[in-house]
Write a protein that holds these residues in place. Structure first.
Motif, short mmCIF file in Angstrom:
data_model
loop_
_atom_site.label_atom_id
_atom_site.label_comp_id
_atom_site.label_asym_id
_atom_site.label_seq_id
_atom_site.Cartn_x
_atom_site.Cartn_y
_atom_site.Cartn_z
N GLN A 118 0.91 -1.31 0.17
CA GLN A 118 -0.17 0.23 -0.09
C GLN A 118 0.88 1.24 0.06
O GLN A 118 0.70 2.29 -0.72
CB GLN A 118 -0.94 0.10 1.36
CG GLN A 118 -1.86 -1.19 1.22
CD GLN A 118 -2.73 -1.23 2.52
OE1 GLN A 118 -3.65 -0.22 2.82
NE2 GLN A 118 -2.58 -2.29 3.25
N LEU A 154 -4.67 -4.53 -2.76
CA LEU A 154 -3.94 -3.68 -1.84
C LEU A 154 -3.05 -2.62 -2.73
O LEU A 154 -2.33 -2.00 -2.08
CB LEU A 154 -3.09 -4.58 -1.05
CG LEU A 154 -3.92 -5.52 0.07
CD1 LEU A 154 -2.74 -6.21 0.95
CD2 LEU A 154 -4.38 -4.42 1.03
N VAL A 157 -3.01 4.05 3.61
CA VAL A 157 -2.37 2.81 4.12
C VAL A 157 -3.52 2.22 5.43
O VAL A 157 -3.74 3.03 6.24
CB VAL A 157 -1.30 2.75 4.34
CG1 VAL A 157 -0.79 3.74 5.65
CG2 VAL A 157 -0.65 1.33 4.97
#
Length: 339
Positions: free
Chosen positions: A186, A211, A305
C-alpha cells in the motif's frame, strides 16, 4: 492490572495480575487501547531476545496518557500517543555521543537503550509507563486499532522504502505479503511507484492486487520476465524466497532487508552475473527515525494505508499468539485491553 507475561524461553504466554506502573520522572503512564503483535514477539518468546524473563512483550503500543511524571512538559493527560521498539538511549555511550537520532540502530548499539517489551515492560497490558521522549502524538481521527500496526509494521516498511530512495521511473517489488508486506504494498502504491507483489501463496494474489500491486508474481524468474525491479523490499523471514527473488533485480537495484531470521543469514548467490558487476546494493533497514514514523502515521490518517487486523481481548492473548506463531494470522494481530 492484567498483562501478558513471558515466563521463560519457549514457555506459553500467561495473562497475569501484575502491579500497575506509575509515571516516574520523565515518563508518562498510558492506558493501552491497542497493542500490535509482531513476529518479534515470537522470537522473544523463543529466547532470541536473551534472558529477559519474566517480561511483558509488545512494541506497537498506542493509547491515552492518564498520568504525567515530573519534568515532562511535552505531553499532557488526555494526549493520544504511541511508542515503538526504542523509547530512549543512555545519552553517554560512544554511540550516543555521536548524537545520532533515536532509531532501531540505537537498540543494537547503545547498551542502555530502553526497549519496549525487552529491557522494559511492553504494551500487551492494560497500562504502560513510557519515556515521554519516546512517544509520538497520534493524528486526529486515526483509530487506535489502525495506529498500533503503524508503530512497527508501518514504521519498518516505510523506513525501508525511504532508505531505498526509489526514483520516479523505478519499480518497487515486495517479497512476502504478510504482516509487513501487505502494508508495504500500500505504501509503495500510495507513493506512485509501479508496484509488484512476490508471493508463493496463490490465495494472496487477488488480495495483493486489491492492496495496490500492479503485478503479482510467484518468484524471481517471473519477476525477471516481467522486466525486473529496481527495489526489492524483503518483508519476510523466509530468506529462501528472498534470495531467489534477486533473480529479478535490475542493474543498480537495491535489496532492502526488513525481515528478520535469527536461524540463518541472508546470502547472495554467485550464479549468473556477479552481484558487484550489477552495481547492486543490500541495505539493512529498520525503524529509521521518528520523522519517518510521523510520515507513515500521516499516510494512515489520510487513508493511504490501512492494516488488515485481527483484534483480540487481553484474555485471548494466548490464542492470538498461537495464530501468530503458526503463521495463520492475517495479517496483523492487535490486542485491545480496554475494548
Amino acid at each position: 492490572m492484567k498483562a501478558v507475561v513471558m515466563t521463560g524461553a519457549n514457555q506459553p504466554w500467561e495473562v497475569q495480575e501484575v502491579p500497575t506502573p506509575t509515571a516516574e520522572p520523565g515518563e508518562v503512564l498510558v492506558k493501552v487501547h491497542a497493542s500490535g503483535m509482531c513476529f518479534t514477539d515470537v522470537w522473544a518468546t523463543k529466547g532470541y531476545g536473551g534472558d529477559i524473563y519474566p517480561q511483558t512483550p509488545g512494541h506497537e503500543v498506542v493509547g491515552e496518557v492518564v498520568e504525567v511524571g515530573a519534568g515532562v512538559h511535552t505531553r499532557q493527560v488526555g494526549d493520544r500517543v504511541g511508542t515503538t521498539w526504542v523509547q530512549s538511549a543512555c545519552g553517554r555511550c560512544d554511540y550516543c555521543r555521536e548524537n545520532r537520532p533515536l532509531t532501531g540502530q540505537t537498540a543494537m548499539n547503545c547498551p542502555g537503550a530502553r526497549t519496549t517489551g525487552f529491557s522494559t515492560q511492553g504494551g500487551h497490558a492494560e497500562y504502560i509507563a513510557i519515556t515521554a521522549g519516546g512517544t509520538v502524538l497520534l493524528p486526529d481521527g486515526l483509530a487506535y486499532e489502525d495506529a498500533a500496526p503503524m508503530m512497527c509494521a508501518g514504521y519498518t516498511t516505510w523506513s525501508g522504502l525511504r532508505d531505498a530512495s526509489p526514483q520516479p521511473h523505478e519499480k518497487v517489488a515486495v517479497v512476502g505479503i504478510g504482516g509487513l508486506g501487505h502494508v508495504a504494498l500500500q505504501l509503495a502504491k500510495a507513493s506512485g511507484f509501479e508496484t509488484i507483489a512476490i508471493t508463493h501463496s496463490p490465495d494472496k494474489h487477488e488480495l495483493a492486487a486489491q492492496l495496490g500491486a500492479d503485478h503479482v508474481v510467484a518468484n524471481g524468474e517471473e519477476l525477471r520476465d516481467l522486466g525486473g525491479t529496481d527495489v526489492l523490499l524483503i518483508t519476510t523471514n523466509a530468506f529462501d524466497a528472498a534470495e531467489e527473488a534477486m533473480t529479478g533485480l535490475r542493474p543498480d537495484g537495491r535489496v532492502v532487508l526488513s525481515g528478520l531470521d535469527f536461524t540463518r543469514p541472508f546470502s547472495i548467490s554467485s550464479e549468473g552475473v556477479p552481484f558487484h558487476m550489477m552495481r547492486q546494493q543490500v541495505i539493512g533497514s529498520t525503524h529509521g527515525g521518528q520523522h519517518y514514523l510521523a510520515e507513515v502515521l500521516d499516510l494512515a490518517a489520510k487513508g493511504k494505508v490501512k492494516p488488515i487486523t485481527e483484534t483480540f481481548s487481553l484474555d485471548r492473548a494466548t490464542d492470538a499468539y498461537d495464530r501468530l506463531s503458526s503463521g495463520k494470522m492475517r495479517f496483523r494481530g492487535v490486542l485491545t485491553p480496554h475494548a
